[in-house]
Design an enzyme around this catalytic site. Sequence first.
Site, PDB file in Angstrom:
ATOM      1  N   TRP A  77     -46.531  67.351-188.630  1.00  0.00           N
ATOM      2  CA  TRP A  77     -47.275  68.447-188.035  1.00  0.00           C
ATOM      3  C   TRP A  77     -48.701  68.526-188.608  1.00  0.00           C
ATOM      4  O   TRP A  77     -49.399  67.538-188.661  1.00  0.00           O
ATOM      5  CB  TRP A  77     -46.503  69.763-188.177  1.00  0.00           C
ATOM      6  N   SER A  78     -49.131  69.687-189.045  1.00  0.00           N
ATOM      7  CA  SER A  78     -50.545  69.869-189.400  1.00  0.00           C
ATOM      8  C   SER A  78     -50.960  69.232-190.720  1.00  0.00           C
ATOM      9  O   SER A  78     -52.145  69.218-191.049  1.00  0.00           O
ATOM     10  CB  SER A  78     -50.897  71.356-189.420  1.00  0.00           C
ATOM     11  N   THR A  79     -50.029  68.681-191.470  1.00  0.00           N
ATOM     12  CA  THR A  79     -50.422  67.874-192.614  1.00  0.00           C
ATOM     13  C   THR A  79     -51.268  66.692-192.146  1.00  0.00           C
ATOM     14  O   THR A  79     -52.038  66.114-192.916  1.00  0.00           O
ATOM     15  CB  THR A  79     -49.177  67.413-193.396  1.00  0.00           C
ATOM     16  N   LYS A  81     -53.814  66.953-190.355  1.00  0.00           N
ATOM     17  CA  LYS A  81     -55.222  67.351-190.298  1.00  0.00           C
ATOM     18  C   LYS A  81     -56.030  66.818-191.478  1.00  0.00           C
ATOM     19  O   LYS A  81     -57.236  66.584-191.349  1.00  0.00           O
ATOM     20  CB  LYS A  81     -55.337  68.880-190.213  1.00  0.00           C
TER      21      LYS A  81
END
Length: 394
Positions: A77-79, A81
Site C-alpha cells: 500500500w502507501s509504503t 510512496k
Amino acid sequence: MPAHETHNDRRSLTNGHCDARFAAVREAFEENFRERGELGAAVAVIVGGKTVVDLWGGWADVARTRPWERDTVVNVWSTTKGPVALCAHLLADRGLLDLDAPVAAYWPEFAASGKERVRVRHLLSHRAGLSGLREPHSLEDLYDWELTTARLAAMEPWWEPGTRSGYHALTYGFLVGEVVRRVTGLRPRAFLEREVTGPLGLDFTIGLPAKESGRAAEMVHARAEPSGGRATDFGQPAPAAVAALTNPAVGATEANSPRWRAAEIPAANGHGTARAVAGLYGVFAGRGSHDGRRILSPEAAERVREGQGSCRDLVLGAGFGGETELGLGLWLSGAHGSYGPNPRAFGHDGFGGSCGLADPDAGVSLGYVMNRMGSRIADDPRKTALVEALYRAL
C-alpha cells in the site's frame, strides 16, 4: 548468547536471523503473532549498512496452506510512496527537476483550473489540493494511467494549494509519477527499477509481474472493516477526505486481483519483501548510499525530511490525533513518535499496517510488511511494537 542467532520455531512460525543485540525486535515480532492477530509478516532492520534483523513467518494465505517464505512478496500500500519520492529526489539531485518550479513547467496541461502556481514540492508534501478526484472514478478508471492523470490535470483543487496538507492517498503516485514520466519518458515502475532497485538488487516492484504472482501473499481484510474503510473512520467527513479515501474505495479484495497487480498505481501497489523496503528507506537512512552504492548526494537525502509545515491534515484529521508534518514525500516522526523517538526520523505507513522507516541520525532503516490488514491507516499496533523494540535496542 551468540552474536548472530538463527530462529526456526515452527510453533510460532518465525524464521530468519536476528543479531543478539536486537532480540527485542524478534520478541516483538513473535508477540505480533501471539497477541496481535498477525497472519503472515516479515521485518528487516539495517543499522550502519548492516542487516541486523531479517525475520519472516506465518502464512501467506488465509487458508494457512502456504508458509510465508524468505522471498514472499506482498502489496505494501502507501509504503510505496517512499520509493516514488526517491525517484523525484533522484531527478532533482541530477538537476533535471526543480522542486520549486511550477508543475506545469514539466506537465503543461496541469495548469488548468487555477493550478498554474502549484509547485512540485506541493505534490511531494500532499499540499496540491488534489487529494481525490471530484468526478466518480472507478477501479477500471484507476487502472488507466492516461485517463487518471488527465482528470487530475483538469480538476480544480479542493483547497488553496500550498496552504495545508491533505493526504493524497491514491492520487499522489499519479501526480509525482507523471512528473517523473514527463522528465524521463519513464513511469515510476520502470524508472525505479532502472535507477534503484535493479542496481541495488532489491526485491521490490510497483505492481507485480504476472510471472511473480506465485510468490505473492494474499491480503486479508481488516477485522473491523469489510473493505477499504470509510473516510469518517480516519478523519473529517469533508468532500476532500471522502474523495481521497473512497473514490474509488480499495481494500484487500482489490489488492488480490490480477488487474490490480498488473496496474501501475505508484501510491498504493508496490510489492516487495521487508528486506527490500528496509533497503529502499535505507537509501535515506544512509544519507544517500546503500550497500556501497551512492544513489543520492547527502544534501539530496537530507532534503527529503525538510518540513513543509505542521498542520491538522485535511484528510486524515483526527486520525493522527492532532497536527502532523510532512517532509518532501515522507512523514516526520514529530511529537507523535510514529517513526521512533527522534522527531526528525521519517517514514511512511501502508494502509493496514506495513511501514518503511529511516533515521539518518541513528543510521537505521526498518521495513515491515504483512498480509492481515489492521483497521488503521497508520500506526498499526504491530508496527509500533516493532519500532519501539528497535529503539530500545539501539
